[in-house]
Write an enzyme that holds these catalytic residues in place. Sequence first.
Site, PDB file in Angstrom:
ATOM      1  N   ASN A   1      44.072  36.523  51.179  1.00 37.34           N
ATOM      2  CA  ASN A   1      42.967  35.939  50.419  1.00 37.34           C
ATOM      3  C   ASN A   1      42.399  34.674  51.053  1.00 37.34           C
ATOM      4  O   ASN A   1      41.316  34.243  50.696  1.00 37.34           O
ATOM      5  CB  ASN A   1      43.418  35.636  48.983  1.00 37.34           C
ATOM      6  CG  ASN A   1      44.745  34.921  48.924  1.00 37.34           C
ATOM      7  OD1 ASN A   1      45.751  35.417  49.443  1.00 37.34           O
ATOM      8  ND2 ASN A   1      44.772  33.752  48.323  1.00 37.34           N
TER       9      ASN A   1
ATOM     10  N   ALA B   1      39.587  43.322  38.705  1.00 39.11           N
ATOM     11  CA  ALA B   1      38.152  43.602  38.624  1.00 39.11           C
ATOM     12  C   ALA B   1      37.289  42.442  39.107  1.00 39.11           C
ATOM     13  O   ALA B   1      36.245  42.644  39.721  1.00 39.11           O
ATOM     14  CB  ALA B   1      37.773  43.952  37.178  1.00 39.11           C
ATOM     15  N   HIS B   2      37.746  41.196  38.835  1.00 38.66           N
ATOM     16  CA  HIS B   2      36.833  40.068  39.062  1.00 38.66           C
ATOM     17  C   HIS B   2      36.639  39.699  40.524  1.00 38.66           C
ATOM     18  O   HIS B   2      35.834  38.843  40.857  1.00 38.66           O
ATOM     19  CB  HIS B   2      37.249  38.845  38.235  1.00 38.66           C
ATOM     20  CG  HIS B   2      38.419  38.067  38.768  1.00 38.66           C
ATOM     21  ND1 HIS B   2      38.266  36.943  39.552  1.00 38.66           N
ATOM     22  CD2 HIS B   2      39.746  38.245  38.631  1.00 38.66           C
ATOM     23  CE1 HIS B   2      39.458  36.457  39.857  1.00 38.66           C
ATOM     24  NE2 HIS B   2      40.379  37.224  39.316  1.00 38.66           N
TER      25      HIS B   2
ATOM     26  N   ALA C   1      45.319  40.988  38.498  1.00 37.36           N
ATOM     27  CA  ALA C   1      46.263  41.215  39.589  1.00 37.36           C
ATOM     28  C   ALA C   1      47.570  40.456  39.387  1.00 37.36           C
ATOM     29  O   ALA C   1      48.641  40.952  39.746  1.00 37.36           O
ATOM     30  CB  ALA C   1      45.629  40.833  40.925  1.00 37.36           C
TER      31      ALA C   1
ATOM     32  N   CYS D   1      43.899  28.667  43.605  1.00 38.62           N
ATOM     33  CA  CYS D   1      45.076  28.191  42.875  1.00 38.62           C
ATOM     34  C   CYS D   1      45.679  26.964  43.543  1.00 38.62           C
ATOM     35  O   CYS D   1      46.239  26.101  42.885  1.00 38.62           O
ATOM     36  CB  CYS D   1      46.135  29.275  42.809  1.00 38.62           C
ATOM     37  SG  CYS D   1      45.447  30.919  42.850  1.00 38.62           S
TER      38      CYS D   1
HETATM   39  C1  LIG Z   1      42.897  36.647  43.132  1.00 37.62           C
HETATM   40  C2  LIG Z   1      44.165  37.180  43.664  1.00 37.62           C
HETATM   41  C3  LIG Z   1      45.254  37.446  42.815  1.00 37.62           C
HETATM   42  C4  LIG Z   1      45.227  37.119  41.341  1.00 37.62           C
HETATM   43  O1  LIG Z   1      44.326  37.933  40.648  1.00 37.62           O
HETATM   44  P1  LIG Z   1      44.006  37.667  39.091  1.00 37.62           P
HETATM   45  O2  LIG Z   1      43.307  38.904  38.641  1.00 37.62           O
HETATM   46  O3  LIG Z   1      43.112  36.479  39.076  1.00 37.62           O
HETATM   47  O4  LIG Z   1      45.285  37.454  38.401  1.00 37.62           O
HETATM   48  C5  LIG Z   1      46.394  37.983  43.371  1.00 37.62           C
HETATM   49  N1  LIG Z   1      46.467  38.258  44.690  1.00 37.62           N
HETATM   50  C6  LIG Z   1      45.457  38.026  45.535  1.00 37.62           C
HETATM   51  C7  LIG Z   1      45.596  38.361  46.969  1.00 37.62           C
HETATM   52  C8  LIG Z   1      44.280  37.465  45.054  1.00 37.62           C
HETATM   53  O5  LIG Z   1      43.281  37.226  45.893  1.00 37.62           O
END
Ligand SMILES: *Cc1c(COP(=O)(O)O)cnc(C)c1O
Length: 385
Positions: free
Chosen positions: A153, A202-203, A73, A326
């Site tokens: 998130n 995906a994760h 993402a 993060c």
């Molecule tokens: C986890 C997350 C991301 C980052 O995703 P990655 O695949 O780890 O780079 C970005 N935006 C939101 C809202 C997230 O929860």
Amino acid sequence: MKLPIYLDHSATTPMDPKVLDVMLPYFLENFGNASSSAHVYGWLAEEAVEIAREQVAALIGARSDEIVFTSGATESVNLAIKGFFETQVKKGGHIITSKTEHRAVLDTCAWVEANGGSVTYMDVTPDGLVDLQKLENEITDKTKMIAIMYANNETGVVQPVKEISLIADKYKVTFFTDATQAVGKIPVDVKADGIDMLAMTAHKLYGPKGVGALYVKKKEPKIQIEAQMLGGRHEKNRRSGTLNVPGIAGFGSACDIAAASIQDQKITILRNKLENALMAIPGSVVNGAHTSRLPHITNISFQDVEGESLLIEFCREVAVSRGSACSSVTNRPSHVLTAMGITDELALSSFRMSLGRFTTDNDIEQAISHITSCVERHQQNLKLR
Ligand SMILES: *Cc1c(COP(=O)(O)O)cnc(C)c1O
């Protein structure tokens, strides 16, 4: 070592074992490069990628030719915002976003500002929502993009995406949404929701780490995005680099499984059980409680406790977090909670608990008992001091 109960699915999810089964052959016998068009190794890899592209597209109501595979993402957000901005910058672009976005969006918007664009960071209501009237008022003739996340998130708060898209449409502004947390958890339909670009990974939905997608709507006039990775012109020249075939195959499978289980109420029921039990602790508040939220997240502020030492006690039995993965390395209060009007002190004693597909009733009972006793002990200690 007995591992703590995992209640941090918003940071990442374990892979579904069925996803791993789908991936394994693409590491071993079907290891081909999806761009190798001269032999069967390549054809098999390409076929896996195209099946996955259909599966990913289907989960969000898109067409498969609207999906660009990326490394996750964060990259999708960068591609959407920078890639779009680079085609608009000479005209002096303006972007509207919100203060509660993920760092990926906020930092990319900071890049836009450093590169001659302007960005408005909208305040949110105490429930974490963007005010639609204020959003409309911020639009000028320079505004090129609205970048508002689908669901947060840290709190799970779901934005009024459909209404935002109608405003974007009215002023012919491109609407990009970071839907990383929402996709696979609640029904997301890019057509019904009026979304022009969408980032996902995906994760966060029981797939592998290091693979994601950007949806770019096919429409007239075409949404122009400048590739951020240059090279072999993969993904219709929008993202170069040999495709991560096992990861993409796993991503597709994860989307398929998510689509089939999206109506399952189990997680909502367990989340509510956890939340109701913790609300019995005096002074606790659920952040974003009065609006629509994702089914798997609860974010609770505890009164009269010291957040840092509480977190240390929690982690022996439950894996939860303060803020996002993060920002939890820093000791700063969550920018999401402070944007919702919560004091720094209370933000530091607020915890995100996020459940997943494999969370059991027993997990929740143990979590309730551990968290409750830790918080109550802390509250008592503070009173005695
Ligand atoms: C986890 C997350 C991301 C980052 O995703 P990655 O695949 O780890 O780079 C970005 N935006 C939101 C809202 C997230 O929860």
